[in-house]
Enzyme design. Structure first.
Site, PDB file in Angstrom:
ATOM      1  CG  ASN A 123      34.901  67.612  52.701  1.00 52.76           C
ATOM      2  OD1 ASN A 123      34.299  67.492  51.636  1.00 52.76           O
ATOM      3  ND2 ASN A 123      36.029  66.954  52.960  1.00 52.76           N
ATOM      4  CG  PHE A 173      33.996  65.672  43.157  1.00 52.53           C
ATOM      5  CD1 PHE A 173      34.976  65.703  44.133  1.00 52.53           C
ATOM      6  CD2 PHE A 173      33.924  64.547  42.323  1.00 52.53           C
ATOM      7  CE1 PHE A 173      35.868  64.643  44.279  1.00 52.53           C
ATOM      8  CE2 PHE A 173      34.806  63.484  42.464  1.00 52.53           C
ATOM      9  CZ  PHE A 173      35.777  63.532  43.453  1.00 52.53           C
ATOM     10  CB  SER A 214      35.611  62.023  46.770  1.00 51.43           C
ATOM     11  OG  SER A 214      34.562  62.689  47.439  1.00 51.43           O
ATOM     12  CG  ASN A 253      31.879  63.908  50.636  1.00 47.84           C
ATOM     13  OD1 ASN A 253      31.264  63.351  51.536  1.00 47.84           O
ATOM     14  ND2 ASN A 253      33.013  64.571  50.835  1.00 47.84           N
ATOM     15  CB  THR A 254      31.083  61.484  44.125  1.00 44.86           C
ATOM     16  OG1 THR A 254      31.438  62.871  44.137  1.00 44.86           O
ATOM     17  CG2 THR A 254      30.418  61.157  42.803  1.00 44.86           C
ATOM     18  CE  LYS A 257      43.407  62.516  48.261  1.00 44.48           C
ATOM     19  NZ  LYS A 257      43.199  63.961  48.393  1.00 44.48           N
ATOM     20  CG  ASN A 276      40.006  61.577  49.454  1.00 41.76           C
ATOM     21  OD1 ASN A 276      39.599  62.501  50.170  1.00 41.76           O
ATOM     22  ND2 ASN A 276      39.895  61.593  48.138  1.00 41.76           N
TER      23      ASN A 276
END
Ligand code: FMN
Length: 348
Positions: free
Chosen positions: A107, A111, A172, A174-175, A208, A237
């Protein structure tokens, strides 16, 4: 059984659409009371009493719409989010990819969420219906934020009165730039600010982390977490690494979860156990599919576990089945509680 019949149809739907329908279904369908967990599964972590140690990982319920339904499905706790201060759309679609042969997902959502102001009144209402189920709220920073630490401070202020625990998510992939907050000086500043922002609500704070870390990063994170009296580390993660994958979608960018993450996440958990000497609680996440996997993670040092991707492949009864299976394994192996098994396969 029912899910096995429905799965071929569900998997014809684009992944994010299937997920949206699942959340809508959970909101619409009245569910019975939460199943009773075997008393051997009761665990106290960070002063919180969990009826069982199996949690739904964040990302499934990003907006905090169905944590009560997750408890009724047999999870001992549900972690919602990641919630950012302001709503944001996330990355362009498609951005969730199933890797069916690998029992995995990639994915790059980024966010996407409705923001904390939207979630707060809803979570306040739902929390009252959660009974013994614990509610974790996972907070993050907006992509365009000029001051990311300030975003976590807002999140901690907003969510401390509502949650049983807070998770600071800096892992994450993805940021862009978010994981730089795992660096020692930035982490120290971030965690000090979050701990202070809880004000009178001294709820536990979990951190996390990513699985893609070097040994020196792990030592630094443990040192800062202990210094700041963080209550638990969540390992881990999704990964940006790509172990050998079989499925067509393996070329997609983003974070990989599910079965191929299992060994890496387990290895990182062992690293964190070793680096902390068992002085900080650990939560094991990544590629956990069966009761045996959960037990292995507990023996490697996890006081609690979480899962997400396995439910996509195994269906909604899996938390319940995993809880029963884990209780059986603990008894068979001669343990009288989860806490007795925690770290039992490691050299302290
Ligand atoms: C579609 C998707 C969205 C996710 N979103 C988040 C998120 O918003 N915040 C977060 O901390 N983790 C998020 N995760 C990561 C999971 O919480 C978990 O750490 C990871 O998927 C590994 O567990 P699993 O192999 O059991 O899925 C997401 C995972 C997936 C598959």
């Amino acid at each position: 059984m029912l899910y096995d019949l429905a799965k071929p149809f569900i998997f014809t739907l684009e992944a994010e659409r299937a997920h949206g329908l699942t959340i809508a279904g959970l909101k619409a369908v009245p569910m019975g009371p939460a199943p009773k967990s075997d008393p051997i599964l009761r665990s106290t972590v960070a002063g919180l009493d969990f009826v069982n140690p199996i949690g739904m990982a964040p990302g499934f319920d990003k907006n905090g719409e169905v944590p009560d339904a997750l408890i009724r499905m047999g999870f001992g706790y549900a972690e919602v989010g990641t919630l950012t201060p302001l709503p944001q759309a996330g990355n362009p679609k498609p951005r969730i990819f199933r890797l069916v042969k690998d029992r995995a997902v990639i994915n790059r959502l980024g966010f996407n969420n409705g923001g904390q102001d939207d979630a707060m009144p809803r979570l306040e209402r739902i929390k009252r219906r959660m009974g013994h189920g614990m509610l974790g709220i996972n907070i993050g920073a907006n992509k365009d934020s000029k001051d990311r630490i300030a975003d976590y401070v807002i999140g901690a202020k907003n969510m401390s009165p509502l949650a049983d625990y807070l998770t600071v998510n800096i892992s994450s992939p993805n940021t862009p730039g978010l994981r730089a907050l795992q660096d020692k000086a930035a982490l120290q500043q971030l965690l000090a600010a979050v701990m202070e922002a809880r004000g009178a609500h001294h709820i536990p704070v979990f951190l996390k982390v990513a699985p893609d870390l070097q040994p020196s990063d792990i030592d630094d994170i443990v040192e800062v977490a202990m210094d700041q009296k963080i209550d638990a580390l969540i390992v881990s993660n999704t990964t940006i690494s790509r172990p050998d994958l079989l499925s067509a979608n393996r070329e997609e960018s983003g974070g990989l979860s599910g079965a191929p993450l299992k060994n890496l996440a387990l290895e990182r958990l062992r690293d964190f156990r070793k680096a902390s000497g068992g002085t900080i609680a650990l939560i094991g996440v990544g590629g956990i599919e069966t009761a045996d996997d959960a037990f292995e993670r507990i023996c490697a040092g996890a006081s609690l576990i979480q899962l997400y991707t396995a439910m996509i492949y195994r269906g909604p009864t899996m938390a319940r089945k995993m809880a029963c299976g884990l209780a059986e394994i603990l008894k068979r192996e001669g343990f009288t509680s989860v806490s007795e098994a925690v770290g039992s396969s490691t050299d302290k």
